[in-house]
Design an enzyme around this catalytic site. Structure first.
Site, PDB file in Angstrom:
ATOM      1  N   TRP A   9      -0.641  12.658   2.305  1.00 29.53           N
ATOM      2  CA  TRP A   9      -1.177  13.788   1.553  1.00 29.53           C
ATOM      3  C   TRP A   9      -0.834  15.134   2.159  1.00 29.53           C
ATOM      4  CZ3 TRP A   9      -4.126  17.343   3.983  1.00 29.53           C
ATOM      5  CH2 TRP A   9      -4.732  16.964   5.192  1.00 29.53           C
ATOM      6  N   ASP A  26       0.826  -1.207   0.000  1.00 29.74           N
ATOM      7  CA  ASP A  26       0.000   0.000   0.000  1.00 29.74           C
ATOM      8  C   ASP A  26       0.862   1.260   0.000  1.00 29.74           C
ATOM      9  OD1 ASP A  26      -2.186   1.727   0.105  1.00 29.74           O
ATOM     10  OD2 ASP A  26      -2.435   1.556   2.263  1.00 29.74           O
TER      11      ASP A  26
END
Length: 721
Positions: A394, A305
């Protein structure tokens, strides 16, 4: 109005190599075209930062995550909120000029791993562009907020596509990716004509099944050779480019950071292995045609991931005696990369945290040196560093061209990964990860509750020494990108505290925190210069602008994002709630309104009696169904920003079937599940929750009797999972 071009709006003297740096205006969510999150403004500096106070605030009427960085052009602030809402304010006074509320298909909540967030807008040609959560691109009139055009981002609405990123202006097109790599999605990035909304081109990150014939994009023909022909094409492959998209006007290229593979394990996704292009890569596309010009895969065959969707920064640096246009990128996988953005040549790759999936990057080949003996979890559980939340994610970093430092939140944590048994059928619009995770931040406490074979396998791993040394932490760091060395660091409140950063020519670094503080540091040494208690959790990156001769600093404030129902006890959201707002500061401003503390918890109300015929097997079935379908959004924590289902009222219990099967609370964001669950399964989930509520009430009454707080951390409920 300076809405025709972006690069011309700043009026700054400096430059990133892709246009001027931010000055009076802040023209993209990253400030400038290169997204450096750096401003040339100097009115607020190291000598007067302690005079900062509130100029204005705006309540946004939401308790969900806010991750955007506002844009300010010619005195108007544009920003996005939950699910793609857009707001326009007078940037000096805070007077609302207009707001836009997209009509959202709330069923998409079933396919959103990480809250109903949106990371910003783009502004060009008199329009504000935003992507809604359910995958529509809107062009809004910048003066009124009226819809000019609306175009569909989604390739196949039978799958789990969503959109959470900020659009990117690239010449005559606006570019956006999709989200949902774990939800049977095939990653794609799409470009629309700025004026008409007509689709100009689309680039798929992942090939389609070669048995269907030629690929639907010519640049996927070489990529499909890196996949097993018998791959799980039915699941889509993942690769969703849900955030990092940068346009480079110097080269005419759109640089896109792509997502992780789905399912997680390469052996399940592509049984014979392979690099699985273009997963976990930077792909450079021609802005006019969408054709691939170069690519660099940061994590070949992604098994962990490790998305490459963390924000990129375009700038110029002197590397080995030569000035180069570069892209700086620190993805989840633990390395900080410096690439030549003209052709993708690897210039540097330095580890930022503990890494054990690879022992470095071969600078000749550009490939990581994999360590399967430590990181291949197909033969048993492994402790992998960094964890799936990533060394970086992010939360934007800043690049200070004066000091040459990359400044951002860096997380040092691992997780246990192990396979779940059996080959799984595709689950439409549902998680298809095919792996289980345990974060090392909680591992030492959780170990005693695990089944003995699993516990023994984990305890035997050599990485347990790392876990005992540091289960998980996050720091704001100022890093030399060419060496990976940290010049200074500041520890944050906890591993989930990873707020975005802003750097300025005034010698300052700004960062918000989830404990509700906006902090200002000296960029030279990390010294804390100002600490403003806002009482509201902050994850988004601050920004700065100048109107009427006054410099302002603004930030969006609310808890949310990945793991949004699991509100950390050290967050302001835990103690004061999560009323989202925009906070704007100036020199000699006033005090910040601090939200009141939440009232003390009361014991869970008594649950209704179980229905006739409920057995322990029914409850066990309900727990399994709850974990598979409900636990992502319902943490069963008392301070969660979604309902704690251990505290359901009598009315909620009575309407349980209607809520789950008929969409009674659809307007509140609760999707319906009648396409996946039948009445008997819903009744089993309800039986499990009734049982859980009874246990919670008994535990909390005992705590109350002993004079303990009802939210004292414990593992009783966790052990039920």
């Amino acid at each position: 109005m300076c809405l025709l071009t972006l690069a011309a709006c700043s009026g700054a003297d400096g430059g990133s190599g892709s246009g001027p740096l931010a000055g009076q205006d802040w023209v993209t969510p990253g400030g400038d075209i290169g997204k450096s999150h750096y401003s040339t403004l100097t009115d607020i500096d190291t000598g007067n930062a302690d005079r900062l106070g509130l100029a204005w605030e705006a309540a946004l009427g939401t308790g969900r995550g806010l991750e955007a960085t506002p844009v300010v052009i010619d005195g108007v602030m544009y920003t996005s909120g939950v699910a793609g809402r857009v707001y326009a304010f007078d940037a000096a006074s805070g007077r609302e000029l207009w707001r836009f509320e997209p009509e959202i298909d709330m069923q998409v909540n079933r396919t959103v791993c990480c809250d109903m967030v949106n990371r910003g807008v783009a502004v060009a040609r008199g329009k504000v562009y935003v992507a809604s959560l359910d995958g529509w691109m809107y062009a809004l009139d910048a003066k009124s907020g009226a819809v000019v055009w609306k175009s569909d981002i989604v390739v196949d609405r039978a799958r789990g596509d969503t959109s959470t990123g900020a659009p990117e202006i690239a010449g005559n097109v606006v570019v956006i990716g999709n989200a949902g790599a774990e939800y049977d999605v095939r990653g794609a990035v799409t470009a629309f004509d700025l004026d008409t909304g007509k689709r100009a081109w689309r680039f798929f990150v992942v090939p389609r099944d070669p048995a269907l014939g030629p690929q639907d994009h010519p640049d996927l023909e070489p990529a499909v050779k890196t996949w097993d022909p018998q791959s799980r094409w039915d699941i889509g492959g993942g690769g969703a480019p849900w955030d990092a998209i940068n346009y480079d006007p110097e080269t005419g290229l759109v640089l896109v950071g792509t997502g992780n593979g789905g399912p997680y394990a390469t052996s399940r996704r592509s049984p014979k292995g392979g690099d699985n292009l273009y997963l976990s890569s930077i792909v450079a596309l021609d802005a006019k045609t969408g054709r691939l010009k170069w690519h660099y895969q940061e994590t070949p065959g992604d098994n962990w991931d490790y998305t490459a969707t963390a924000p990129m920064i375009l700038t110029r640096m002197t590397v080995d005696g030569e000035e180069r246009p570069v892209v700086l990128h620190a993805p989840k996988n633990g390395f900080l990369y410096v690439l030549d953005r003209r052709d993708g040549t690897l210039l540097r790759a330095n580890p930022l945290v503990r890494v054990n999936w690879a022992d470095g990057v071969d600078m000749k080949t550009g490939r990581p040196r994999l360590t399967p003996e430590r990181a291949d979890y197909t033969d048993g559980p492994k402790i992998i560093f960094p964890a799936t939340p990533g060394a970086r994610n992010w939360h934007p970093a800043a690049y200070d061209p004066k000091t040459g430092l990359y400044i951002g939140a860096v997380q040092d944590m691992g997780n246990v990964i192990f396979m779940t048994p059996g080959q799984k059928p595709v689950a439409r619009k549902m998680l298809n990860t095919d792996a289980a995770l345990l974060f090392t931040s909680d591992l030492l406490a959780i170990l005693p509750t695990l089944p003995p074979p699993l516990r023994a396998a984990i305890e035997a791993r050599p990485e347990m020494a790392w876990v005992k040394e540091n289960p998980g932490s996050t720091e704001l760091r100022a890093i030399d990108p060419l060496t990976g060395k940290t010049k200074w660091a500041r520890r944050t409140a906890g591993w989930q505290d990873r707020g975005g950063a802003l750097a300025t020519a005034g010698g300052l670094v700004f960062q918000g925190s989830i404990d509700g503080h906006l902090r200002v540091f000296d960029s030279a040494n990390g010294k804390l210069l100002k600490d403003i208690d806002t009482g509201t959790s902050i994850l988004a990156a601050p920004m700065t602008y100048k109107v009427g001769g006054v410099q302002y600093v603004a930030v969006m404030a609310a808890w949310g994002g990945g793991g949004f129902p699991y509100v950390p006890p050290y967050s302001a959201a835990y103690s004061r709630g999560n009323a989202g707002r925009i906070l704007v500061f100036r020199l000699d401003g006033g005090p910040v309104r601090i939200p009141e503390e939440l009232p003390p918890l009361q014991p869970a109300p008594p649950p209704p009696a179980q229905a006739p015929g409920v057995t322990p097997q029914t409850i066990a079935q309900g727990m399994e169904l709850f974990m598979a379908n409900c636990a992502l959004c319902h943490s069963n924590q008392p301070r969660s920003i979604t309902p704690d289902l251990r505290r359901m009222s009598e009315g909620t219990h009575k309407a349980f079937r209607q809520i789950v099967l008929e969409g009674l609370l659809l307007p509140n964001g609760m999707p319906r599940w009648d396409d996946r669950l039948d009445p008997a399964q819903v009744d089993a989930i309800h039986a499990y929750l009734i049982d859980l509520q009874g246990k919670a009430r008994a535990e909390e009454l005992e705590k109350q009797k002993r004079g303990l707080p009802l939210d004292t951390p414990g593992l009783t409920i966790l052990s039920n999972y």
